[in-house]
Design a protein around this motif. Structure first.
Motif, PDB file in Angstrom:
ATOM      1  N   ASP A 160       0.827  -1.193   0.000  1.00 20.53           N
ATOM      2  CA  ASP A 160       0.000   0.000   0.000  1.00 20.53           C
ATOM      3  C   ASP A 160       0.867   1.251   0.000  1.00 20.53           C
ATOM      4  O   ASP A 160       1.923   1.295   0.630  1.00 20.53           O
ATOM      5  N   GLU A 161       0.400   2.305  -0.720  1.00 20.62           N
ATOM      6  CA  GLU A 161       1.179   3.545  -0.812  1.00 20.62           C
ATOM      7  C   GLU A 161       1.404   4.186   0.553  1.00 20.62           C
ATOM      8  O   GLU A 161       2.476   4.729   0.823  1.00 20.62           O
ATOM      9  N   GLU A 162       0.407   4.132   1.434  1.00 19.64           N
ATOM     10  CA  GLU A 162       0.554   4.731   2.760  1.00 19.64           C
ATOM     11  C   GLU A 162       1.628   4.004   3.563  1.00 19.64           C
ATOM     12  O   GLU A 162       2.446   4.637   4.245  1.00 19.64           O
ATOM     13  N   GLN A 163       1.635   2.688   3.494  1.00 18.86           N
ATOM     14  CA  GLN A 163       2.664   1.922   4.200  1.00 18.86           C
ATOM     15  C   GLN A 163       4.051   2.210   3.635  1.00 18.86           C
ATOM     16  O   GLN A 163       5.028   2.318   4.376  1.00 18.86           O
ATOM     17  N   ALA A 164       4.136   2.352   2.309  1.00 20.87           N
ATOM     18  CA  ALA A 164       5.417   2.637   1.669  1.00 20.87           C
ATOM     19  C   ALA A 164       5.944   4.014   2.087  1.00 20.87           C
ATOM     20  O   ALA A 164       7.138   4.177   2.364  1.00 20.87           O
ATOM     21  N   LEU A 165       5.047   4.995   2.139  1.00 22.02           N
ATOM     22  CA  LEU A 165       5.461   6.342   2.547  1.00 22.02           C
ATOM     23  C   LEU A 165       5.867   6.373   4.014  1.00 22.02           C
ATOM     24  O   LEU A 165       6.805   7.082   4.399  1.00 22.02           O
ATOM     25  N   ASP A 166       5.157   5.604   4.833  1.00 19.20           N
ATOM     26  CA  ASP A 166       5.510   5.534   6.246  1.00 19.20           C
ATOM     27  C   ASP A 166       6.894   4.911   6.419  1.00 19.20           C
ATOM     28  O   ASP A 166       7.714   5.384   7.218  1.00 19.20           O
ATOM     29  N   TRP A 167       7.171   3.855   5.651  1.00 16.05           N
ATOM     30  CA  TRP A 167       8.516   3.248   5.678  1.00 16.05           C
ATOM     31  C   TRP A 167       9.563   4.241   5.191  1.00 16.05           C
ATOM     32  O   TRP A 167      10.655   4.334   5.764  1.00 16.05           O
ATOM     33  N   LEU A 179       2.872  15.101   3.499  1.00 16.29           N
ATOM     34  CA  LEU A 179       2.079  15.867   2.540  1.00 16.29           C
ATOM     35  C   LEU A 179       1.516  14.960   1.450  1.00 16.29           C
ATOM     36  O   LEU A 179       0.392  15.158   0.973  1.00 16.29           O
ATOM     37  N   ASN A 180       2.261  13.939   1.071  1.00 17.37           N
ATOM     38  CA  ASN A 180       1.726  12.950   0.118  1.00 17.37           C
ATOM     39  C   ASN A 180       0.583  12.158   0.731  1.00 17.37           C
ATOM     40  O   ASN A 180      -0.398  11.829   0.047  1.00 17.37           O
ATOM     41  N   LEU A 181       0.698  11.835   2.012  1.00 16.22           N
ATOM     42  CA  LEU A 181      -0.394  11.134   2.687  1.00 16.22           C
ATOM     43  C   LEU A 181      -1.657  11.987   2.719  1.00 16.22           C
ATOM     44  O   LEU A 181      -2.776  11.485   2.534  1.00 16.22           O
ATOM     45  N   LEU A 182      -1.488  13.282   2.949  1.00 12.02           N
ATOM     46  CA  LEU A 182      -2.647  14.181   2.913  1.00 12.02           C
ATOM     47  C   LEU A 182      -3.282  14.193   1.529  1.00 12.02           C
ATOM     48  O   LEU A 182      -4.507  14.197   1.389  1.00 12.02           O
ATOM     49  N   SER A 183      -2.453  14.200   0.488  1.00 13.16           N
ATOM     50  CA  SER A 183      -2.965  14.192  -0.876  1.00 13.16           C
ATOM     51  C   SER A 183      -3.733  12.905  -1.170  1.00 13.16           C
ATOM     52  O   SER A 183      -4.785  12.922  -1.820  1.00 13.16           O
ATOM     53  N   LEU A 184      -3.216  11.768  -0.678  1.00 15.59           N
ATOM     54  CA  LEU A 184      -3.871  10.488  -0.915  1.00 15.59           C
ATOM     55  C   LEU A 184      -5.212  10.393  -0.198  1.00 15.59           C
ATOM     56  O   LEU A 184      -6.172   9.824  -0.731  1.00 15.59           O
ATOM     57  N   ASN A 185      -5.292  10.976   0.997  1.00 13.60           N
ATOM     58  CA  ASN A 185      -6.495  10.821   1.810  1.00 13.60           C
ATOM     59  C   ASN A 185      -7.536  11.908   1.592  1.00 13.60           C
ATOM     60  O   ASN A 185      -8.727  11.659   1.754  1.00 13.60           O
ATOM     61  N   PHE A 186      -7.094  13.121   1.228  1.00 13.51           N
ATOM     62  CA  PHE A 186      -8.023  14.246   1.147  1.00 13.51           C
ATOM     63  C   PHE A 186      -8.051  14.921  -0.211  1.00 13.51           C
ATOM     64  O   PHE A 186      -8.647  15.986  -0.366  1.00 13.51           O
ATOM     65  N   GLY A 187      -7.382  14.352  -1.205  1.00 12.57           N
ATOM     66  CA  GLY A 187      -7.429  14.923  -2.541  1.00 12.57           C
ATOM     67  C   GLY A 187      -6.382  16.012  -2.740  1.00 12.57           C
ATOM     68  O   GLY A 187      -5.598  16.339  -1.848  1.00 12.57           O
ATOM     69  N   LEU A 188      -6.375  16.593  -3.933  1.00 11.53           N
ATOM     70  CA  LEU A 188      -5.330  17.534  -4.324  1.00 11.53           C
ATOM     71  C   LEU A 188      -5.704  18.990  -4.104  1.00 11.53           C
ATOM     72  O   LEU A 188      -4.959  19.885  -4.517  1.00 11.53           O
ATOM     73  N   SER A 189      -6.828  19.255  -3.480  1.00 10.11           N
ATOM     74  CA  SER A 189      -7.261  20.630  -3.287  1.00 10.11           C
ATOM     75  C   SER A 189      -6.232  21.411  -2.459  1.00 10.11           C
ATOM     76  O   SER A 189      -6.000  21.110  -1.290  1.00 10.11           O
ATOM     77  N   GLY A 190      -5.589  22.384  -3.098  1.00 12.32           N
ATOM     78  CA  GLY A 190      -4.605  23.222  -2.413  1.00 12.32           C
ATOM     79  C   GLY A 190      -3.239  22.595  -2.257  1.00 12.32           C
ATOM     80  O   GLY A 190      -2.307  23.261  -1.774  1.00 12.32           O
TER      81      GLY A 190
END
Length: 255
Positions: free
Chosen positions: A124-131, A147-158
């Protein structure tokens, strides 16, 4: 102690050689210098002093090399943030952005992003970013992952603007830190180099027959051993007092 040695060797870029080999080579080299000094001057305390001072010089070299490599790695992050901003502006998926950084991003970080790409392909991308943030272990790696995790979970707005702001702020912050670090490193180098002054004087004194015979005596060796102990204590005290505290990571991300 072993963990600190492993960390120092890895940060200095000799992790492929291995801690055991680096330590063994350092000990053998220092002992050879010490033995040659003893054979030339016949002062066992001076030979021991040369051995210890050579080891301290190797430690200092490793520290300076580790600090330089760490600084070069930090300096690469603004370019990574700008590449990520461009990727999100063009709606490019994360794995393709990582691949682009791996191929054309800063050379200091290409290996790390190659490892991140491999992790994303199998988990999973989240697990990879956490690693990734735990493996990189610096605040800019934390910024990238979070910041990538925020983009994955809440979209690209802003998010595109956030990457731009992060690139600008990190570049200015690193510039200030580099200026402070340069002045501090110069001051520390002068302070530590001053510890060699007494030994240079000893080297000059033993060039004369009366000086050499004086230091070859039992009392002369005792004085030199005491001076060596003071020099070692002064070195570590100088290093401890002059150590600059590193900026903390994001949200206690090291835990």
């Amino acid at each position: 102690m072993i963990e600190r040695l492993n960390s120092l060797v890895a940060r200095a870029g000799f992790y492929q050689v291995g801690t055991n080999r680096v330590v063994l080579a350092s000990l053998l080299g220092a002992m050879c210098f010490g033995l040659i000094t003893y054979l030339v001057f016949g002062i066992y305390a001076f030979g021991l002093a040369v051995t210890v001072l050579t080891l301290l010089a190797i430690i200092e070299f490793m520290r300076l090399r580790a600090a330089t490599r760490y600084r070069r790695m930090l300096d690469a992050w603004p370019a990574v943030f700008e590449l990520t901003q461009s990727g999100y502006a063009a709606s490019i998926p994360l794995i393709e952005q990582v691949e682009e950084i791996q191929q054309s991003g800063p050379k200091q970080l290409q290996e790390s992003f190659s490892a991140l790409r491999s992790r994303i392909e199998v988990e999973d991308e989240e697990q990879a970013l956490d690693w990734f943030r735990l493996n990189i272990a610096n605040r800019y790696g934390d910024f990238y992952a979070l910041l990538n995790l925020l983009s994955l979970n809440f979209g690209l707005s802003g998010q595109v603007g956030s990457w731009s702001d992060l690139a600008n702020q990190s570049r200015m912050s690193l510039q200030r830190e580099n200026e402070i670090s340069s002045r501090h490193n110069w001051s520390m180098a002068v302070a530590k180099f001053g510890l060699l002054a007494p030994w240079l004087i000893v080297l000059l004194l033993i060039q004369r027959p009366e000086g050499l015979s004086s230091y070859q005596s039992a009392a002369g060796n005792q004085v030199m051993l005491l001076a060596l102990i003071i020099s070692v204590v002064a070195y570590f005290a100088t290093d401890r007092i002059g150590r600059v505290k590193q900026r903390g990571r994001v949200f206690n991300a090291s835990k």
